[in-house]
Design a protein around this motif. Structure first.
Motif, PDB file in Angstrom:
ATOM      1  N   THR A 140       0.832  -1.198   0.000  1.00  0.00           N
ATOM      2  CA  THR A 140       0.000   0.000   0.000  1.00  0.00           C
ATOM      3  C   THR A 140       0.869   1.251   0.000  1.00  0.00           C
ATOM      4  O   THR A 140       2.083   1.187   0.227  1.00  0.00           O
ATOM      5  CB  THR A 140      -0.922   0.031   1.236  1.00  0.00           C
ATOM      6  N   ASN A 141       0.233   2.393  -0.234  1.00  0.00           N
ATOM      7  CA  ASN A 141       0.930   3.666  -0.109  1.00  0.00           C
ATOM      8  C   ASN A 141       1.239   3.938   1.356  1.00  0.00           C
ATOM      9  O   ASN A 141       0.834   3.174   2.236  1.00  0.00           O
ATOM     10  CB  ASN A 141       0.059   4.805  -0.667  1.00  0.00           C
ATOM     11  N   GLU A 142       1.921   5.037   1.622  1.00  0.00           N
ATOM     12  CA  GLU A 142       2.278   5.391   3.000  1.00  0.00           C
ATOM     13  C   GLU A 142       1.041   5.562   3.872  1.00  0.00           C
ATOM     14  O   GLU A 142       1.088   5.354   5.087  1.00  0.00           O
ATOM     15  CB  GLU A 142       3.113   6.673   3.012  1.00  0.00           C
ATOM     16  N   ASP A 143      -0.079   5.954   3.245  1.00  0.00           N
ATOM     17  CA  ASP A 143      -1.312   6.138   4.014  1.00  0.00           C
ATOM     18  C   ASP A 143      -2.097   4.840   4.176  1.00  0.00           C
ATOM     19  O   ASP A 143      -3.215   4.829   4.689  1.00  0.00           O
ATOM     20  CB  ASP A 143      -2.192   7.203   3.354  1.00  0.00           C
ATOM     21  N   GLY A 144      -1.496   3.725   3.737  1.00  0.00           N
ATOM     22  CA  GLY A 144      -2.160   2.432   3.890  1.00  0.00           C
ATOM     23  C   GLY A 144      -3.230   2.155   2.869  1.00  0.00           C
ATOM     24  O   GLY A 144      -4.069   1.272   3.051  1.00  0.00           O
ATOM     25  N   SER A 145      -3.200   2.904   1.751  1.00  0.00           N
ATOM     26  CA  SER A 145      -4.229   2.768   0.723  1.00  0.00           C
ATOM     27  C   SER A 145      -3.680   2.120  -0.556  1.00  0.00           C
ATOM     28  O   SER A 145      -2.502   2.275  -0.882  1.00  0.00           O
ATOM     29  CB  SER A 145      -4.797   4.152   0.380  1.00  0.00           C
ATOM     30  N   LEU A 146      -4.550   1.412  -1.254  1.00  0.00           N
ATOM     31  CA  LEU A 146      -4.204   0.854  -2.567  1.00  0.00           C
ATOM     32  C   LEU A 146      -4.753   1.713  -3.702  1.00  0.00           C
ATOM     33  O   LEU A 146      -4.612   1.361  -4.862  1.00  0.00           O
ATOM     34  CB  LEU A 146      -4.775  -0.564  -2.704  1.00  0.00           C
ATOM     35  N   GLU A 147      -5.355   2.829  -3.353  1.00  0.00           N
ATOM     36  CA  GLU A 147      -6.018   3.664  -4.353  1.00  0.00           C
ATOM     37  C   GLU A 147      -5.055   4.111  -5.460  1.00  0.00           C
ATOM     38  O   GLU A 147      -5.365   4.031  -6.647  1.00  0.00           O
ATOM     39  CB  GLU A 147      -6.651   4.892  -3.697  1.00  0.00           C
ATOM     40  N   GLY A 148      -3.875   4.587  -5.062  1.00  0.00           N
ATOM     41  CA  GLY A 148      -2.908   5.063  -6.053  1.00  0.00           C
ATOM     42  C   GLY A 148      -2.506   3.976  -7.024  1.00  0.00           C
ATOM     43  O   GLY A 148      -2.430   4.203  -8.235  1.00  0.00           O
ATOM     44  N   TYR A 149      -2.249   2.792  -6.483  1.00  0.00           N
ATOM     45  CA  TYR A 149      -1.855   1.660  -7.338  1.00  0.00           C
ATOM     46  C   TYR A 149      -2.975   1.288  -8.300  1.00  0.00           C
ATOM     47  O   TYR A 149      -2.746   1.075  -9.493  1.00  0.00           O
ATOM     48  CB  TYR A 149      -1.495   0.468  -6.461  1.00  0.00           C
ATOM     49  N   LEU A 150      -4.211   1.223  -7.802  1.00  0.00           N
ATOM     50  CA  LEU A 150      -5.340   0.835  -8.627  1.00  0.00           C
ATOM     51  C   LEU A 150      -5.581   1.835  -9.755  1.00  0.00           C
ATOM     52  O   LEU A 150      -5.821   1.447 -10.903  1.00  0.00           O
ATOM     53  CB  LEU A 150      -6.601   0.704  -7.771  1.00  0.00           C
ATOM     54  N   PHE A 151      -5.483   3.110  -9.444  1.00  0.00           N
ATOM     55  CA  PHE A 151      -5.741   4.114 -10.470  1.00  0.00           C
ATOM     56  C   PHE A 151      -4.567   4.231 -11.451  1.00  0.00           C
ATOM     57  O   PHE A 151      -4.750   4.647 -12.592  1.00  0.00           O
ATOM     58  CB  PHE A 151      -6.091   5.465  -9.837  1.00  0.00           C
ATOM     59  N   THR A 152      -3.375   3.853 -11.005  1.00  0.00           N
ATOM     60  CA  THR A 152      -2.253   3.779 -11.939  1.00  0.00           C
ATOM     61  C   THR A 152      -2.477   2.637 -12.927  1.00  0.00           C
ATOM     62  O   THR A 152      -2.266   2.794 -14.137  1.00  0.00           O
ATOM     63  CB  THR A 152      -0.926   3.560 -11.187  1.00  0.00           C
ATOM     64  N   LEU A 153      -2.925   1.496 -12.422  1.00  0.00           N
ATOM     65  CA  LEU A 153      -3.264   0.377 -13.310  1.00  0.00           C
ATOM     66  C   LEU A 153      -4.351   0.783 -14.284  1.00  0.00           C
ATOM     67  O   LEU A 153      -4.306   0.439 -15.472  1.00  0.00           O
ATOM     68  CB  LEU A 153      -3.740  -0.827 -12.492  1.00  0.00           C
ATOM     69  N   LEU A 154      -5.337   1.519 -13.785  1.00  0.00           N
ATOM     70  CA  LEU A 154      -6.434   1.968 -14.650  1.00  0.00           C
ATOM     71  C   LEU A 154      -5.922   2.884 -15.753  1.00  0.00           C
ATOM     72  O   LEU A 154      -6.328   2.756 -16.915  1.00  0.00           O
ATOM     73  CB  LEU A 154      -7.491   2.690 -13.814  1.00  0.00           C
ATOM     74  N   LYS A 155      -5.014   3.796 -15.386  1.00  0.00           N
ATOM     75  CA  LYS A 155      -4.473   4.728 -16.372  1.00  0.00           C
ATOM     76  C   LYS A 155      -3.820   3.978 -17.529  1.00  0.00           C
ATOM     77  O   LYS A 155      -4.093   4.251 -18.701  1.00  0.00           O
ATOM     78  CB  LYS A 155      -3.446   5.663 -15.722  1.00  0.00           C
ATOM     79  N   TYR A 156      -2.993   2.996 -17.200  1.00  0.00           N
ATOM     80  CA  TYR A 156      -2.304   2.248 -18.249  1.00  0.00           C
ATOM     81  C   TYR A 156      -3.265   1.339 -19.014  1.00  0.00           C
ATOM     82  O   TYR A 156      -3.090   1.109 -20.215  1.00  0.00           O
ATOM     83  CB  TYR A 156      -1.147   1.446 -17.659  1.00  0.00           C
ATOM     84  N   ALA A 157      -4.298   0.843 -18.348  1.00  0.00           N
ATOM     85  CA  ALA A 157      -5.291   0.013 -19.039  1.00  0.00           C
ATOM     86  C   ALA A 157      -6.056   0.850 -20.057  1.00  0.00           C
ATOM     87  O   ALA A 157      -6.352   0.381 -21.176  1.00  0.00           O
ATOM     88  CB  ALA A 157      -6.257  -0.600 -18.030  1.00  0.00           C
ATOM     89  N   ILE A 158      -6.378   2.087 -19.701  1.00  0.00           N
ATOM     90  CA  ILE A 158      -7.074   2.987 -20.627  1.00  0.00           C
ATOM     91  C   ILE A 158      -6.173   3.311 -21.815  1.00  0.00           C
ATOM     92  O   ILE A 158      -6.608   3.288 -22.973  1.00  0.00           O
ATOM     93  CB  ILE A 158      -7.496   4.284 -19.906  1.00  0.00           C
TER      94      ILE A 158
END
Length: 208
Positions: free
Chosen positions: A69-87
């Motif tokens: 996870t990110n420093e804040d304990g979230s997977l949001e950044g990783y998920l949206f990075t995957l989404l960006k490349y998928a798009i």
């Protein structure tokens, strides 16, 4: 009535690493709608959007043991990075269909020349594989993970413990080396024909 405590992404990920499927389902439900909404704003195609998000979440489950996870304990950044490349991949794939049509038309016209008979040959494939084999280890791993296993840049970065920029640089350098090798293979042709050959080889052998 007692309110259930919020479970962080880190806690869900920790449980997922223990093969806890309900934890994955909770993460899935948490991010499904935000990811779909973000993808729909760019693509505007509901079936494609749902397929993309489904693949992203499938990737998360399959690679759960290597995720952080990110420093804040979230997977949001990783998920949206995957989404960006998928798009990007989706848009690129649609564009490549048009490129392939144009390339195929060029290929058909060039086939009449004996020089282009058997364009995609075992010899050329062997030359490409030889070039890949001679690459530095990380460069070779990047091109193979990208083209043979269809890993995204973020996934390759995680797999090889490299920064995404380093992965991009290695992929760019690898493609330049392959283009040079293909151009050398067709060195007796005009430069424009060698470029056409590289596009055809890219579409058919490298999976562009």
């Amino acid at each position: 009535m007692k309110v259930a405590a919020f479970i962080t992404d880190q806690e869900l990920l920790d449980s997922m690493k223990l093969d806890d499927e309900p934890a994955f389902a909770r993460l899935f439900n948490r991010y499904w709608e935000p990811l779909c909404v973000a993808a729909a704003k760019r693509l505007g195609q509901v079936p494609d959007v749902q397929d993309i998000v489904q693949e992203i979440m499938k990737t998360v489950w399959e690679k759960r043991h290597a995720l952080h996870t990110n420093e804040d304990g979230s997977l949001e950044g990783y998920l949206f990075t995957l989404l960006k490349y998928a798009i990007i991949d989706t848009i690129s794939r649609d564009s490549k269909m048009e490129v392939r049509k144009n390339v195929f038309q060029q290929f058909v016209s060039l086939q009449e020349s004996s020089v282009f008979e058997g364009l995609i040959t075992k010899e050329l494939d062997a030359a490409i594989q030889e070039e890949i084999s001679g690459m530095p280890q990380n460069m070779k791993k990047v091109i193979l993970l990208s083209r043979s296993y269809n890993y995204s840049i973020p996934e390759i970065a995680i797999q090889l413990s490299l920064s995404e920029q380093t992965v991009k640089n290695l992929l760019s350098q690898a493609l330049k080396r392959l283009k040079t090798r293909v151009s050398h293979y067709y060195r007796h042709l005009p430069a424009s024909h060698a470029d056409t050959a590289f596009i055809i080889i890219g579409c058919s052998i490298l999976g562009f």
